[in-house]
Design a protein around this motif. Sequence first.
Motif, mmCIF file in Angstrom:
data_model
loop_
_atom_site.group_PDB
_atom_site.id
_atom_site.type_symbol
_atom_site.label_atom_id
_atom_site.label_comp_id
_atom_site.label_asym_id
_atom_site.label_seq_id
_atom_site.Cartn_x
_atom_site.Cartn_y
_atom_site.Cartn_z
ATOM 1 N N VAL A 154 -61.420 28.346 30.960
ATOM 2 C CA VAL A 154 -61.410 27.094 31.701
ATOM 3 C C VAL A 154 -62.017 26.011 30.811
ATOM 4 O O VAL A 154 -63.098 26.206 30.254
ATOM 5 C CB VAL A 154 -62.221 27.213 33.017
ATOM 6 N N LEU A 155 -61.324 24.892 30.663
ATOM 7 C CA LEU A 155 -61.838 23.735 29.933
ATOM 8 C C LEU A 155 -62.166 22.654 30.952
ATOM 9 O O LEU A 155 -61.320 22.286 31.769
ATOM 10 C CB LEU A 155 -60.818 23.211 28.932
ATOM 11 N N ILE A 156 -63.394 22.148 30.900
ATOM 12 C CA ILE A 156 -63.853 21.138 31.851
ATOM 13 C C ILE A 156 -64.366 19.943 31.064
ATOM 14 O O ILE A 156 -65.177 20.092 30.148
ATOM 15 C CB ILE A 156 -64.962 21.703 32.759
ATOM 16 N N ASN A 157 -63.896 18.758 31.422
ATOM 17 C CA ASN A 157 -64.371 17.528 30.793
ATOM 18 C C ASN A 157 -65.810 17.257 31.199
ATOM 19 O O ASN A 157 -66.322 17.846 32.142
ATOM 20 C CB ASN A 157 -63.491 16.342 31.189
ATOM 21 N N GLU A 158 -66.450 16.342 30.491
ATOM 22 C CA GLU A 158 -67.844 16.023 30.778
ATOM 23 C C GLU A 158 -68.036 15.420 32.162
ATOM 24 O O GLU A 158 -69.110 15.504 32.729
ATOM 25 C CB GLU A 158 -68.397 15.069 29.726
ATOM 26 N N ASP A 159 -66.991 14.810 32.711
ATOM 27 C CA ASP A 159 -67.124 14.212 34.038
ATOM 28 C C ASP A 159 -66.898 15.222 35.155
ATOM 29 O O ASP A 159 -66.887 14.867 36.324
ATOM 30 C CB ASP A 159 -66.176 13.024 34.197
ATOM 31 N N GLY A 160 -66.706 16.490 34.813
ATOM 32 C CA GLY A 160 -66.554 17.549 35.805
ATOM 33 C C GLY A 160 -65.128 17.812 36.220
ATOM 34 O O GLY A 160 -64.888 18.645 37.089
ATOM 35 N N SER A 161 -64.167 17.137 35.613
ATOM 36 C CA SER A 161 -62.769 17.365 35.971
ATOM 37 C C SER A 161 -62.201 18.516 35.135
ATOM 38 O O SER A 161 -62.542 18.688 33.976
ATOM 39 C CB SER A 161 -61.939 16.097 35.768
ATOM 40 N N ILE A 162 -61.327 19.278 35.760
ATOM 41 C CA ILE A 162 -60.711 20.434 35.111
ATOM 42 C C ILE A 162 -59.617 19.954 34.165
ATOM 43 O O ILE A 162 -58.744 19.187 34.547
ATOM 44 C CB ILE A 162 -60.093 21.383 36.158
ATOM 45 N N LYS A 163 -59.687 20.406 32.924
ATOM 46 C CA LYS A 163 -58.656 20.055 31.945
ATOM 47 C C LYS A 163 -57.578 21.124 31.902
ATOM 48 O O LYS A 163 -56.394 20.823 31.897
ATOM 49 C CB LYS A 163 -59.281 19.865 30.567
ATOM 50 N N SER A 164 -57.978 22.398 31.859
ATOM 51 C CA SER A 164 -56.985 23.469 31.866
ATOM 52 C C SER A 164 -57.625 24.775 32.332
ATOM 53 O O SER A 164 -58.831 24.988 32.179
ATOM 54 C CB SER A 164 -56.368 23.660 30.485
ATOM 55 N N VAL A 165 -56.769 25.625 32.881
ATOM 56 C CA VAL A 165 -57.162 26.976 33.290
ATOM 57 C C VAL A 165 -56.085 27.902 32.754
ATOM 58 O O VAL A 165 -54.898 27.709 33.009
ATOM 59 C CB VAL A 165 -57.255 27.104 34.828
ATOM 60 N N GLU A 166 -56.498 28.919 31.996
ATOM 61 C CA GLU A 166 -55.515 29.808 31.372
ATOM 62 C C GLU A 166 -56.007 31.246 31.410
ATOM 63 O O GLU A 166 -57.129 31.531 30.983
ATOM 64 C CB GLU A 166 -55.292 29.366 29.926
ATOM 65 N N MET A 167 -55.166 32.133 31.915
ATOM 66 C CA MET A 167 -55.487 33.559 31.926
ATOM 67 C C MET A 167 -54.821 34.203 30.723
ATOM 68 O O MET A 167 -53.632 33.990 30.468
ATOM 69 C CB MET A 167 -54.990 34.217 33.215
ATOM 70 N N LYS A 168 -55.565 34.968 29.951
ATOM 71 C CA LYS A 168 -55.037 35.646 28.765
ATOM 72 C C LYS A 168 -55.187 37.157 28.938
ATOM 73 O O LYS A 168 -55.851 37.627 29.847
ATOM 74 C CB LYS A 168 -55.785 35.172 27.518
ATOM 75 N N ASP A 169 -54.557 37.895 28.039
ATOM 76 C CA ASP A 169 -54.650 39.349 28.059
ATOM 77 C C ASP A 169 -55.743 39.814 27.113
ATOM 78 O O ASP A 169 -55.998 39.188 26.080
ATOM 79 C CB ASP A 169 -53.322 39.984 27.623
ATOM 80 N N TYR A 170 -56.398 40.912 27.476
ATOM 81 C CA TYR A 170 -57.345 41.526 26.547
ATOM 82 C C TYR A 170 -56.573 42.104 25.382
ATOM 83 O O TYR A 170 -55.458 42.599 25.533
ATOM 84 C CB TYR A 170 -58.134 42.647 27.221
ATOM 85 N N ILE A 171 -57.138 42.041 24.186
ATOM 86 C CA ILE A 171 -56.474 42.559 22.993
ATOM 87 C C ILE A 171 -56.594 44.077 23.026
ATOM 88 O O ILE A 171 -57.661 44.643 23.195
ATOM 89 C CB ILE A 171 -57.109 41.997 21.719
ATOM 90 N N GLN A 172 -55.475 44.732 22.848
ATOM 91 C CA GLN A 172 -55.448 46.203 22.883
ATOM 92 C C GLN A 172 -55.790 46.781 21.545
ATOM 93 O O GLN A 172 -55.405 46.347 20.534
ATOM 94 C CB GLN A 172 -54.052 46.672 23.306
#
Length: 93
Positions: A75-93
Amino acid sequence: MKKLIFLIMLLFISCTAVTVPKTSVYTKDQILEIGINEVKRVYGLDIDKENTAIFKSGYGEWKIVLYSPTNPIFVLINEDGSIKSVEMKDYIQ
């Protein structure tokens, strides 16, 4: 002359008010809560604070990693508290 100097000093002191920007109000715990709530809203996952990592360098954005049992969520959040992005990734096998 003394009155003039006094008035100038009074004017100078009254005009130098310090304004605290909204970005300095957020603490790490508040940023974590914002990230946890966004992940709960987007993916329906309830992540504990113990399963998180939070990073920030300088005046950039907050970077939060929430570790779910199946995938890490970034999750990337700007300094003003707004959400920039949310991304789910896979664990590396």
